[in-house]
Motif scaffolding. Sequence first.
Motif, PDB file in Angstrom:
ATOM      1  N   SER A  91     -10.958 -51.706  27.207  1.00  0.00           N
ATOM      2  CA  SER A  91     -11.732 -50.789  28.044  1.00  0.00           C
ATOM      3  C   SER A  91     -10.821 -49.873  28.859  1.00  0.00           C
ATOM      4  CB  SER A  91     -12.654 -51.572  28.985  1.00  0.00           C
ATOM      5  OG  SER A  91     -11.894 -52.396  29.856  1.00  0.00           O
ATOM      6  N   SER A  92      -9.583 -50.306  29.093  1.00  0.00           N
ATOM      7  CA  SER A  92      -8.632 -49.511  29.872  1.00  0.00           C
ATOM      8  C   SER A  92      -8.034 -48.358  29.075  1.00  0.00           C
ATOM      9  CB  SER A  92      -7.496 -50.406  30.377  1.00  0.00           C
ATOM     10  OG  SER A  92      -7.979 -51.449  31.196  1.00  0.00           O
ATOM     11  N   VAL A  93      -8.145 -48.419  27.752  1.00  0.00           N
ATOM     12  CA  VAL A  93      -7.551 -47.379  26.890  1.00  0.00           C
ATOM     13  C   VAL A  93      -8.586 -46.857  25.899  1.00  0.00           C
ATOM     14  CG1 VAL A  93      -5.147 -48.099  27.105  1.00  0.00           C
ATOM     15  CG2 VAL A  93      -6.613 -49.237  25.445  1.00  0.00           C
ATOM     16  N   ALA A  94      -9.835 -46.781  26.334  1.00  0.00           N
ATOM     17  CA  ALA A  94     -10.932 -46.427  25.434  1.00  0.00           C
ATOM     18  C   ALA A  94     -11.146 -44.933  25.288  1.00  0.00           C
ATOM     19  CB  ALA A  94     -12.227 -47.085  25.932  1.00  0.00           C
ATOM     20  N   SER A  95     -10.588 -44.125  26.195  1.00  0.00           N
ATOM     21  CA  SER A  95     -10.879 -42.691  26.198  1.00  0.00           C
ATOM     22  C   SER A  95      -9.716 -41.948  26.846  1.00  0.00           C
ATOM     23  CB  SER A  95     -12.154 -42.428  26.997  1.00  0.00           C
ATOM     24  OG  SER A  95     -11.944 -42.740  28.378  1.00  0.00           O
ATOM     25  N   PRO A  96      -9.686 -40.611  26.725  1.00  0.00           N
ATOM     26  CA  PRO A  96      -8.625 -39.847  27.391  1.00  0.00           C
ATOM     27  C   PRO A  96      -8.589 -40.086  28.900  1.00  0.00           C
ATOM     28  CG  PRO A  96      -9.793 -38.468  25.812  1.00  0.00           C
ATOM     29  CD  PRO A  96     -10.557 -39.754  25.900  1.00  0.00           C
ATOM     30  N   GLU A  97      -9.767 -40.183  29.511  1.00  0.00           N
ATOM     31  CA  GLU A  97      -9.812 -40.408  30.956  1.00  0.00           C
ATOM     32  C   GLU A  97      -9.169 -41.744  31.328  1.00  0.00           C
ATOM     33  OE1 GLU A  97     -12.533 -37.478  29.600  1.00  0.00           O
ATOM     34  OE2 GLU A  97     -12.475 -39.618  29.053  1.00  0.00           O
ATOM     35  N   GLN A  98      -9.392 -42.770  30.501  1.00  0.00           N
ATOM     36  CA  GLN A  98      -8.798 -44.078  30.770  1.00  0.00           C
ATOM     37  C   GLN A  98      -7.291 -44.050  30.547  1.00  0.00           C
ATOM     38  OE1 GLN A  98     -11.413 -45.156  32.588  1.00  0.00           O
ATOM     39  NE2 GLN A  98     -10.862 -47.207  31.885  1.00  0.00           N
ATOM     40  N   GLY A 106     -11.293 -49.723  23.357  1.00  0.00           N
ATOM     41  CA  GLY A 106     -12.490 -50.548  23.490  1.00  0.00           C
ATOM     42  C   GLY A 106     -13.735 -49.690  23.600  1.00  0.00           C
ATOM     43  N   LYS A 107     -14.758 -50.245  24.202  1.00  0.00           N
ATOM     44  CA  LYS A 107     -16.021 -49.524  24.353  1.00  0.00           C
ATOM     45  C   LYS A 107     -15.926 -48.498  25.474  1.00  0.00           C
ATOM     46  CE  LYS A 107     -19.194 -53.155  22.754  1.00  0.00           C
ATOM     47  NZ  LYS A 107     -20.393 -53.942  23.107  1.00  0.00           N
ATOM     48  N   ARG A 108     -16.453 -47.299  25.220  1.00  0.00           N
ATOM     49  CA  ARG A 108     -16.527 -46.277  26.258  1.00  0.00           C
ATOM     50  C   ARG A 108     -17.788 -46.423  27.087  1.00  0.00           C
ATOM     51  NH1 ARG A 108     -15.850 -41.888  21.624  1.00  0.00           N
ATOM     52  NH2 ARG A 108     -17.209 -43.511  20.744  1.00  0.00           N
ATOM     53  N   HIS A 109     -18.799 -47.085  26.528  1.00  0.00           N
ATOM     54  CA  HIS A 109     -20.072 -47.337  27.213  1.00  0.00           C
ATOM     55  C   HIS A 109     -20.716 -48.545  26.546  1.00  0.00           C
ATOM     56  CE1 HIS A 109     -21.621 -45.222  23.679  1.00  0.00           C
ATOM     57  NE2 HIS A 109     -20.803 -44.221  23.979  1.00  0.00           N
ATOM     58  N   ASP A 110     -21.828 -49.006  27.096  1.00  0.00           N
ATOM     59  CA  ASP A 110     -22.419 -50.279  26.665  1.00  0.00           C
ATOM     60  C   ASP A 110     -22.805 -50.310  25.186  1.00  0.00           C
ATOM     61  OD1 ASP A 110     -22.095 -51.348  29.157  1.00  0.00           O
ATOM     62  OD2 ASP A 110     -24.153 -50.969  29.823  1.00  0.00           O
ATOM     63  N   VAL A 111     -23.254 -49.200  24.633  1.00  0.00           N
ATOM     64  CA  VAL A 111     -23.726 -49.200  23.243  1.00  0.00           C
ATOM     65  C   VAL A 111     -22.654 -48.708  22.282  1.00  0.00           C
ATOM     66  CG1 VAL A 111     -26.145 -48.959  23.904  1.00  0.00           C
ATOM     67  CG2 VAL A 111     -24.758 -46.903  23.539  1.00  0.00           C
ATOM     68  N   ASP A 112     -21.443 -48.527  22.783  1.00  0.00           N
ATOM     69  CA  ASP A 112     -20.335 -48.072  21.948  1.00  0.00           C
ATOM     70  C   ASP A 112     -19.797 -49.230  21.109  1.00  0.00           C
ATOM     71  OD1 ASP A 112     -18.587 -46.224  20.951  1.00  0.00           O
ATOM     72  OD2 ASP A 112     -17.209 -46.258  22.656  1.00  0.00           O
ATOM     73  N   ARG A 113     -18.925 -48.920  20.179  1.00  0.00           N
ATOM     74  CA  ARG A 113     -18.281 -49.940  19.357  1.00  0.00           C
ATOM     75  C   ARG A 113     -16.774 -49.920  19.603  1.00  0.00           C
ATOM     76  NH1 ARG A 113     -19.908 -49.838  13.238  1.00  0.00           N
ATOM     77  NH2 ARG A 113     -19.007 -51.922  13.400  1.00  0.00           N
ATOM     78  N   LYS A 114     -16.169 -51.101  19.586  1.00  0.00           N
ATOM     79  CA  LYS A 114     -14.727 -51.203  19.754  1.00  0.00           C
ATOM     80  C   LYS A 114     -14.015 -50.720  18.492  1.00  0.00           C
ATOM     81  CE  LYS A 114     -15.031 -55.256  22.782  1.00  0.00           C
ATOM     82  NZ  LYS A 114     -14.631 -56.672  22.972  1.00  0.00           N
ATOM     83  N   MET A 115     -12.828 -50.178  18.680  1.00  0.00           N
ATOM     84  CA  MET A 115     -12.043 -49.721  17.536  1.00  0.00           C
ATOM     85  C   MET A 115     -11.783 -50.863  16.554  1.00  0.00           C
ATOM     86  SD  MET A 115     -10.416 -47.456  15.819  1.00  0.00           S
ATOM     87  CE  MET A 115     -10.057 -46.018  16.829  1.00  0.00           C
ATOM     88  N   MET A 158     -11.286 -42.236  12.675  1.00  0.00           N
ATOM     89  CA  MET A 158     -10.535 -41.021  12.962  1.00  0.00           C
ATOM     90  C   MET A 158     -11.149 -40.229  14.114  1.00  0.00           C
ATOM     91  SD  MET A 158      -7.912 -41.207  11.162  1.00  0.00           S
ATOM     92  CE  MET A 158      -7.332 -39.663  11.865  1.00  0.00           C
ATOM     93  N   GLU A 159     -12.463 -40.267  14.248  1.00  0.00           N
ATOM     94  CA  GLU A 159     -13.128 -39.544  15.340  1.00  0.00           C
ATOM     95  C   GLU A 159     -12.668 -40.054  16.707  1.00  0.00           C
ATOM     96  OE1 GLU A 159     -17.293 -39.914  14.657  1.00  0.00           O
ATOM     97  OE2 GLU A 159     -17.268 -38.612  12.883  1.00  0.00           O
ATOM     98  N   ARG A 160     -12.486 -41.377  16.811  1.00  0.00           N
ATOM     99  CA  ARG A 160     -12.025 -41.943  18.089  1.00  0.00           C
ATOM    100  C   ARG A 160     -10.632 -41.448  18.437  1.00  0.00           C
ATOM    101  NH1 ARG A 160     -14.402 -46.504  20.226  1.00  0.00           N
ATOM    102  NH2 ARG A 160     -13.106 -45.960  22.025  1.00  0.00           N
ATOM    103  N   TYR A 161      -9.737 -41.449  17.456  1.00  0.00           N
ATOM    104  CA  TYR A 161      -8.380 -40.982  17.720  1.00  0.00           C
ATOM    105  C   TYR A 161      -8.343 -39.477  17.987  1.00  0.00           C
ATOM    106  CZ  TYR A 161      -6.495 -45.529  16.455  1.00  0.00           C
ATOM    107  OH  TYR A 161      -6.193 -46.864  16.433  1.00  0.00           O
ATOM    108  N   GLN A 162      -9.172 -38.738  17.275  1.00  0.00           N
ATOM    109  CA  GLN A 162      -9.239 -37.293  17.494  1.00  0.00           C
ATOM    110  C   GLN A 162      -9.644 -36.998  18.931  1.00  0.00           C
ATOM    111  OE1 GLN A 162      -8.815 -34.433  15.039  1.00  0.00           O
ATOM    112  NE2 GLN A 162      -8.508 -33.702  17.145  1.00  0.00           N
TER     113      GLN A 162
END
Length: 449
Positions: A9-16, A39-48, A73-77
């Motif tokens: 969850s700490s590395v799930a998005s650019p903001e994190q 990890g998950k960006r929100h409750d209904v998200d899926r982990k990498m 690839m979308e997550r990494y993009q």
Amino acid sequence: MKVVKFGGSSVASPEQFQKVANIVLADRKRKFIIVSAPGKRHDVDRKMTDLLIQLADSVAEGRDDSAAFASVMERYQEIVTGLSLEKLFVSEIQRNLQETIARYRHDRKRLMDSLKASGEDNNARLMAAYITTLGQEAYYVSPKEAGMVVTNEPGNARILPEAFERIGTSLKNREGILVIPGFFGYSKEGHIVTFPRGGSDITGSIIAAGVEAEEYENFTDVDSIYSVNPKLVRNPAEIKELTYREMRELAYAGFSVFHDEALQPVFHKKIPVCVKNTNHPEAPGTSIVSAREPNGYPVVGIASDKGFCSINITKYLMNRELGFGRRLLEILEDEHISYEHTPSGIDNISVIVRAHQLENGKEERILQRICTELLVDEVHVERNLGMVMVVGEGMAKTVGIAAKAANALAEAGINIKMINQGSSEVSMMFGVDDYQVNEALTALYHAFF
């Protein structure tokens, strides 16, 4: 020097990623950085990791894997774009995934391990690159380069003893911030091998022991470890400090904030651990230490888990039969089954195991052998058991803990099917029907807190 691990969850998005970089750069001692997969960006998200498992299954089963590949690839993009990193990273990740699939397409176990590991590996490369863009000296270090030598069982890696010296030699004197992917190592044969799920905790602990860090910081998405699951009890008490033994018992019984195998390396080196919140780094967190001062509470936490069953055996004069217990456990060993607890009486014994271990015909073979080889009067399997653990170093010096717990369960209308307490008196376990586990946990929490 500190070793710092950041969970999914700490590395799930650019903001994190940006929060993580700020935390790392806020303390010059934070030299060794271990990262999980997004990890998950929100409750209904899926982990990498779940996306990568789906991709591996699609490839292994010969199904169309284009959608699963695109999801990864979308997550990494998103991360690369959000951090304004070079687009070249996306092409490299795509090429590496394609090469992995081509290499292991017909070896499902190696394919699964390699694709799962890529989640952490790619995130570590991106984290090192991002910290570099902030004007800091940062380097990606692969587990092979770091000296993470592990056993060769796919999905169930174990660190080899010689790894700790290799890690110290490889990493201690290197300059800059070193970013290392969690969750996997390399076997002597050169294969990528992953730890069990939650294995980035294990990596962080191993690196901390190898470099003999002064502290291992484990960043997650909660301010501290709580005395009970906060989903079951409103505003539960925070644990400021607990011992390795207490954390081991709580992690075993269902505390998901820290992997139960991750304490062993730091336990032997007596390296303190601090669990902190990436989203609230100024909070003191929870310290895990070798010994602590009593705080007036004999119980530090209460945890629960489901999915157990009990093999119940009765034989008249069992207590006088030499070797009965050894022969019973040998039957389980022959089926590669580990046991959890063995409460017993003079003419009976129960062996508690995880229910999934009795699948694929093992239960029938075990019961048959117990009957024919041990000549017992009765044997049967009791299913759908849950375990509730009351944990605390202070219980050993406090009178009435068992009575207080039993009364709380009785008042809640919960039948105790089993009680077990180890010689250390750090924990007391109550077996109940699994449908009453949450109710039992809540009743015990209110009794002690």
